[in-house]
Design an enzyme around this catalytic site. Structure first.
Site, PDB file in Angstrom:
ATOM      1  N   GLU A   1       6.691  -0.634  -5.690  1.00 56.95           N
ATOM      2  CA  GLU A   1       5.513  -0.323  -6.488  1.00 56.95           C
ATOM      3  C   GLU A   1       5.873   0.553  -7.683  1.00 56.95           C
ATOM      4  O   GLU A   1       5.182   0.537  -8.701  1.00 56.95           O
ATOM      5  CB  GLU A   1       4.464   0.371  -5.613  1.00 56.95           C
ATOM      6  CG  GLU A   1       3.038   0.177  -6.081  1.00 56.95           C
ATOM      7  CD  GLU A   1       2.028   0.610  -5.037  1.00 56.95           C
ATOM      8  OE1 GLU A   1       1.298  -0.255  -4.515  1.00 56.95           O
ATOM      9  OE2 GLU A   1       1.973   1.820  -4.726  1.00 56.95           O
TER      10      GLU A   1
ATOM     11  N   HIS B   1      22.530 -10.828  13.378  1.00 53.22           N
ATOM     12  CA  HIS B   1      22.497 -12.100  14.098  1.00 53.22           C
ATOM     13  C   HIS B   1      21.464 -13.062  13.521  1.00 53.22           C
ATOM     14  O   HIS B   1      21.201 -14.116  14.102  1.00 53.22           O
ATOM     15  CB  HIS B   1      22.233 -11.838  15.582  1.00 53.22           C
ATOM     16  CG  HIS B   1      23.311 -11.043  16.243  1.00 53.22           C
ATOM     17  ND1 HIS B   1      24.329 -11.614  16.976  1.00 53.22           N
ATOM     18  CD2 HIS B   1      23.555  -9.706  16.246  1.00 53.22           C
ATOM     19  CE1 HIS B   1      25.141 -10.667  17.420  1.00 53.22           C
ATOM     20  NE2 HIS B   1      24.692  -9.501  16.987  1.00 53.22           N
TER      21      HIS B   1
ATOM     22  N   LYS C   1      -6.827  -8.466  -6.121  1.00 48.24           N
ATOM     23  CA  LYS C   1      -8.091  -7.882  -5.676  1.00 48.24           C
ATOM     24  C   LYS C   1      -9.277  -8.492  -6.426  1.00 48.24           C
ATOM     25  O   LYS C   1     -10.319  -8.789  -5.833  1.00 48.24           O
ATOM     26  CB  LYS C   1      -8.074  -6.364  -5.876  1.00 48.24           C
ATOM     27  CG  LYS C   1      -7.119  -5.621  -4.963  1.00 48.24           C
ATOM     28  CD  LYS C   1      -7.194  -4.124  -5.208  1.00 48.24           C
ATOM     29  CE  LYS C   1      -6.203  -3.370  -4.342  1.00 48.24           C
ATOM     30  NZ  LYS C   1      -6.253  -1.914  -4.591  1.00 48.24           N
TER      31      LYS C   1
END
EC number: 5.3.1.9
Length: 450
Positions: free
Chosen positions: A290, A311, A425
């Protein structure tokens, strides 16, 4: 060992010694921007001196509220998202038993701190209600505005649960709001209902807020020592003041990241060898991503938990695209150690490790991975920390915060804003039918139908 040290020795084949020196002028300029307030986002630098210059009266109120919650609640539900969630969650995981949530109340000794409002999963909320059961609980809702969608929905649910269980007055005595000092929907409601309130300082952005009430109240309720947390951060604040790269390891980390980024290493993996540091990486990913991901540039933050992810991701790291750099947070002294036991049969071929401490095996794995990955063309840096305790965590938090701030200025961006988070948003509000966003919603639906 010292609380924290930065090891760049594995970068020798990737960075010439002269390159770090050539960064000094830029680092000095970035330091001046940060400390003198001449850089972008200067209004959000109050975290810089927070470990030593904080509201002592509010700190005492936080400690008092934590004791009250510990006395009257078996569970604290912390409601928040992003910086209002990740810091506290990271600290609780870092400082407590690996199976903290599974411990009995007697073994844990303090309330179970659980988190909500960090997603829109209805199953998660239902499961959390089920886990709380008939236990006494309190709620800490964290939001600057009080209107962020995810925590607002969760708070409605748990406020209703409190009122159903304790009545309106009883519920109000168990709600603690961490919000703006003077304004906002949550502050207005808190004052009207008489909730306990704590302040999100104006000059501290969410991703830098773990050392404010945002993080301190949940951390204190969990039983951790927040005085030591602040003391560790204060020690780091005093340590990382000299912009000289030969003296400042946080600035070295920032400089090396930028040197490598400019050579095409555009993704950074934050790695650990302790499972209870998983959320440390999640907190760091918000801090780095951010702060730096803007203007179509920036290092992409990712993470891996070793040796587990060797792995799964190990093949890609070893032989995939060479755009990766690694930063390892390596613990010197685990809270507990266990030895490899002897056995009657050596069917597993482990006789050569009998009597060895598992942490020693873990460290040899780390050394082997660094050697393999650097040989394979992946630069590796290491942040060594002494212990998993409050002082060390406070120190580590400040190390990353100041390093990321400097790194952002080195890359010519504002490390303290986040304008890009509004785009989704706006679309979401349109699709949800929020008043004022109807036109956007209709346009989106039309585009999706087409």
């Amino acid at each position: 060992m010292e609380t924290l040290s930065f090891d760049s020795s594995a970068l020798k084949k990737f960075v010439h010694p002269n390159e770090l020196g050539e960064m000094q002028a830029m680092v000095t300029a970035a330091d001046s921007e940060l400390r003198n307030g001449t850089g972008a986002g200067a209004d959000f630098r109050d975290w810089l001196h927070l470990p030593t210059d904080y509201d002592k009266d509010e700190f005492a109120r936080i400690e008092a509220a934590a004791k009250k919650i510990q006395a009257d609640s078996e569970v604290l539900v912390v409601i928040g998202i992003g910086g209002s969630y990740l810091g506290a969650r990271m600290a609780v995981d870092f400082l407590h038993h690996s199976f903290y949530q599974a411990q009995t109340a007697a073994d844990r000794k303090q309330p179970l701190v659980l988190f909500a409002g960090n997603s829109l999963s209805s199953s998660y909320i239902a499961d959390l209600i089920d886990v709380i059961g008939d236990r006494d609980f309190s709620v800490n809702v964290i939001s600057k505005s009080g209107t962020t969608t995810e925590p607002s929905i969760a708070f409605r649910v748990f406020r209703q649960l409190l009122e159903d269980k304790y009545g309106v007055d009883g519920a109000n005595a168990r709600i603690y709001a961490t919000t703006d000092r003077q304004r906002g929907a949550l502050k207005t409601e808190a004052d009207a209902e008489g909730w306990g309130t704590f302040v999100i300082p104006d000059g501290v952005g969410g991703r830098f807020s773990v050392l404010t009430a945002v993080g301190l109240l949940p951390i204190a309720v969990s039983g951790a020592d927040i005085d030591q947390l602040m003391a560790g951060a204060a020690k780091a604040e005093a340590t990382y003041v000299n912009p000289d790269l030969t003296q400042n390891e946080a600035y070295q980390y920032a400089a090396y990241r930028n040197i490598l980024y400019r050579k095409g290493y555009t993704t950074e993996l934050l790695e650990n060898y302790e499972p209870n540091m998983t959320m440390l990486a999640e907190w760091w990913k918000q801090l780095a991503g951010e702060s730096e991901g803007k203007d179509q540039k920036g290092i992409y933050p990712s993470s891996a938990n070793f040796t587990t992810d060797l792995h799964s991701l190990g093949q890609y790291i070893q032989e995939g695209r060479r755009n990766l750099m690694e930063t390892v947070v390596k613990l010197a002294e685990p809270n507990h150690n266990v030895k490899v036991p002897s056995a009657k049969s050596d069917f597993d071929g482990l006789k050569y490790l009998e009597g060895k401490e598992i942490d020693w095996v873990n460290t040899q794995a780390y050394r082997a991975v660094v050697a393999a990955h650097t040989t394979g063309g992946v630069p590796v840096m290491t942040v060594n920390i002494a212990k998993e305790d409050e002082f060390t965590l406070g120190y580590l938090i400040y190390f990353f915060e100041v390093a990321i701030a400097i790194s952002g200025y080195l890359n010519g961006i504002n490390p303290f804003n986040q304008p890009g988070v509004e785009a989704y948003k706006t679309n979401m509000f349109g699709l949800l039918g929020k008043p004022g966003f109807e036109e956007i919603g209709e346009q989106l639906k039309k585009e999706m139908d087409d």
